[in-house]
Design an enzyme around this catalytic site. Sequence first.
Site, short mmCIF file in Angstrom:
data_model
loop_
_atom_site.label_atom_id
_atom_site.label_comp_id
_atom_site.label_asym_id
_atom_site.label_seq_id
_atom_site.Cartn_x
_atom_site.Cartn_y
_atom_site.Cartn_z
N LYS A 27 0.84 -1.21 0.00
CA LYS A 27 0.00 0.00 0.00
C LYS A 27 0.87 1.25 0.00
CE LYS A 27 -1.67 1.71 4.01
NZ LYS A 27 -1.36 3.14 4.13
N ASN A 28 1.88 1.27 0.86
CA ASN A 28 2.68 2.49 1.00
C ASN A 28 3.63 2.73 -0.17
OD1 ASN A 28 1.37 2.99 3.35
ND2 ASN A 28 3.08 2.52 4.70
N CYS A 121 -5.66 13.25 13.93
CA CYS A 121 -5.56 11.89 13.46
C CYS A 121 -5.55 10.98 14.67
CB CYS A 121 -4.26 11.76 12.68
SG CYS A 121 -3.67 10.11 12.49
N ARG A 126 -0.01 14.65 12.71
CA ARG A 126 1.00 14.36 11.69
C ARG A 126 1.26 15.63 10.94
NH1 ARG A 126 0.59 8.78 8.43
NH2 ARG A 126 -0.11 7.44 10.10
N ASP A 310 4.39 0.63 12.19
CA ASP A 310 3.19 -0.02 11.66
C ASP A 310 3.06 -1.48 12.10
OD1 ASP A 310 2.46 2.33 10.46
OD2 ASP A 310 2.95 1.71 8.41
N ARG A 402 -8.55 -0.50 4.46
CA ARG A 402 -7.67 0.54 3.90
C ARG A 402 -6.34 -0.06 3.48
NH1 ARG A 402 -6.28 5.06 7.57
NH2 ARG A 402 -4.86 5.20 5.83
C1 UD1 Z 1 4.41 6.75 6.32
C2 UD1 Z 1 3.53 5.53 6.13
C3 UD1 Z 1 2.91 5.10 7.46
C4 UD1 Z 1 3.99 4.89 8.50
C5 UD1 Z 1 4.91 6.10 8.58
C6 UD1 Z 1 6.09 5.89 9.51
C7 UD1 Z 1 2.73 5.90 3.88
C8 UD1 Z 1 1.57 6.21 2.98
N1 UD1 Z 1 2.47 5.88 5.19
O1 UD1 Z 1 3.59 7.81 6.76
O2 UD1 Z 1 2.19 3.90 7.24
O3 UD1 Z 1 3.39 4.70 9.77
O4 UD1 Z 1 5.42 6.43 7.28
O5 UD1 Z 1 6.81 4.78 9.10
O6 UD1 Z 1 3.82 5.64 3.41
N2 UD1 Z 1 6.63 14.50 10.57
C9 UD1 Z 1 6.83 15.83 10.86
N3 UD1 Z 1 6.67 16.75 9.86
C10 UD1 Z 1 6.33 16.40 8.59
C11 UD1 Z 1 6.14 15.03 8.29
C12 UD1 Z 1 6.30 14.10 9.30
O7 UD1 Z 1 7.12 16.18 12.00
O8 UD1 Z 1 6.20 17.27 7.72
C13 UD1 Z 1 6.78 13.49 11.62
C14 UD1 Z 1 5.51 12.68 11.88
O9 UD1 Z 1 4.65 13.33 12.78
C15 UD1 Z 1 6.09 11.41 12.47
C16 UD1 Z 1 7.40 11.24 11.71
O10 UD1 Z 1 7.72 12.54 11.19
O11 UD1 Z 1 6.38 11.59 13.83
C17 UD1 Z 1 7.38 10.24 10.58
O12 UD1 Z 1 6.32 10.54 9.70
P1 UD1 Z 1 6.38 10.20 8.16
O13 UD1 Z 1 7.55 9.31 7.90
O14 UD1 Z 1 6.26 11.46 7.38
O15 UD1 Z 1 5.06 9.36 7.97
P2 UD1 Z 1 4.11 9.31 6.70
O16 UD1 Z 1 4.90 9.52 5.45
O17 UD1 Z 1 2.92 10.16 6.94
#
Ligand code: UD1
Length: 423
Positions: A27-28, A121, A126, A310, A402
């Site tokens: 999915k990711n 969320c 996030r 995850d 999902r």
């Molecule tokens: C992706 C995965 C999700 C997984 C996560 C962490 C997808 C579609 N989803 O989510 O299943 O749980 O990686 O492995 O690929 N953060 C910030 N600022 C930002 C972006 C992120 O502070 O602009 C923080 C988030 O709050 C979190 C951390 O960085 O604490 C990691 O998040 P991120 O790797 O961005 O997760 P996703 O890409 O949303």
Amino acid sequence: MMAMDKIRILGNQNLRLRGEIRISGAKNAVLPAIAASLLTEEKLALENIPLVKDVFTILTLVKELGADYDLNGNSLSIQVPKIQSEEASYELVRAMRASILVLGPLLARHGKAIVSLPGGCAIGPRPTDLHIHGLERLGADITLEHGYIRAEAKSLRGAEVIFEKKTVGGAENLVMAASLAKGETVLKNCALEPEVANLCELLVKMGAKIDGIGEETIRIKGVDELGGAAHEIIPDRIEAGTYLIACALTQGDIILTHTRPDHLETLIEKLRFSGVSIESINSHSLRVKGTPNLKPQDITTSSYPGFPTDMQAQFSVLMTQAEGTSIITETIFDRRFSHVNELLRLGANIEVQGDKAIVKGNTPLSGAEVIAMDLRASASLVLAGLIANGETLIFDSEHLERGYERIEEKLRSLGAHMERITD
Ligand code: UD1
């Protein structure tokens, strides 16, 4: 209002899962690949598409933005001749935060993007600040107004971006945007998740010039345009991990095919330490055998190749059956323990203290009514339901759809008693 599905599981401590299942595409990895279709007017042919709800959500979104697509079994042909709209609505982004992945591509190809902020969320805030700062470094003009990110750029130009914190989606947005920027972009401290690398490989096939794929520093030389490509989505390591745990929990004996053991190393190591036997049959198949004497394990989630957040909820369920106490530390998402209260209803003994869950082992579970709060929490409830004596009813189970393709069918084929009830 959508009908709310329920999952009914008839659990049993003596259940032993046996058989063979095929792991679906990740999915990711498919979500950013579909977002990448916005970068070119030519066609992408994507294989190994998992038929899960998040895929349909992003297809709905890119269709609104101008995509034509044809989904045939697990093959997707998708083309965006022209960007028709630059807006990702609150409704879609709220349903799936990964919708933010259209921000970079829209901006790079179309010069403009309006993407709703995801908002609260179930697994903690996030933020999107790292996406926004990175795109600003490439020259985008970004404002936050009325709950929307409004981004504009006549043309993006290469720059150095250092991610303060590793972010999967942030790295993906930036690699996509930089592929069409003028000049060279250097991204530092990139997330190492295999899904980021899978996207980079697709972009290279589309004509992008990317060095350092799979590494912390990625260099991208922008090109004027990208073209069509054919690409296969990597197997879903979280789906595979969930079935590994299902097998371990039920002292089963199963084979997973179409998987990538090399993407599961940290989890496999933890399972082996706890006494579960896992053998590679070849580079794409694994055989797992559970043990009646499961040893407790402490885990701390971290970005790849660390223990995946995850898999945290599912691993916690496994530890309720270990011979002792385990400490589960969640470092990626704040308050990602929504599964704990529901597991307590099934008889688990887990105490949350800040970012830790203390899981007491040797706890027989008994079926109950529970509610799924997010995707991985619902997977953990399914796992618990398998070994909880009696009936477990999981409300709001659409979270499960999902991210898990045909989960009831797959678990039933291994011997579980599980069905979906649609009102
Ligand atoms: C992706 C995965 C999700 C997984 C996560 C962490 C997808 C579609 N989803 O989510 O299943 O749980 O990686 O492995 O690929 N953060 C910030 N600022 C930002 C972006 C992120 O502070 O602009 C923080 C988030 O709050 C979190 C951390 O960085 O604490 C990691 O998040 P991120 O790797 O961005 O997760 P996703 O890409 O949303």
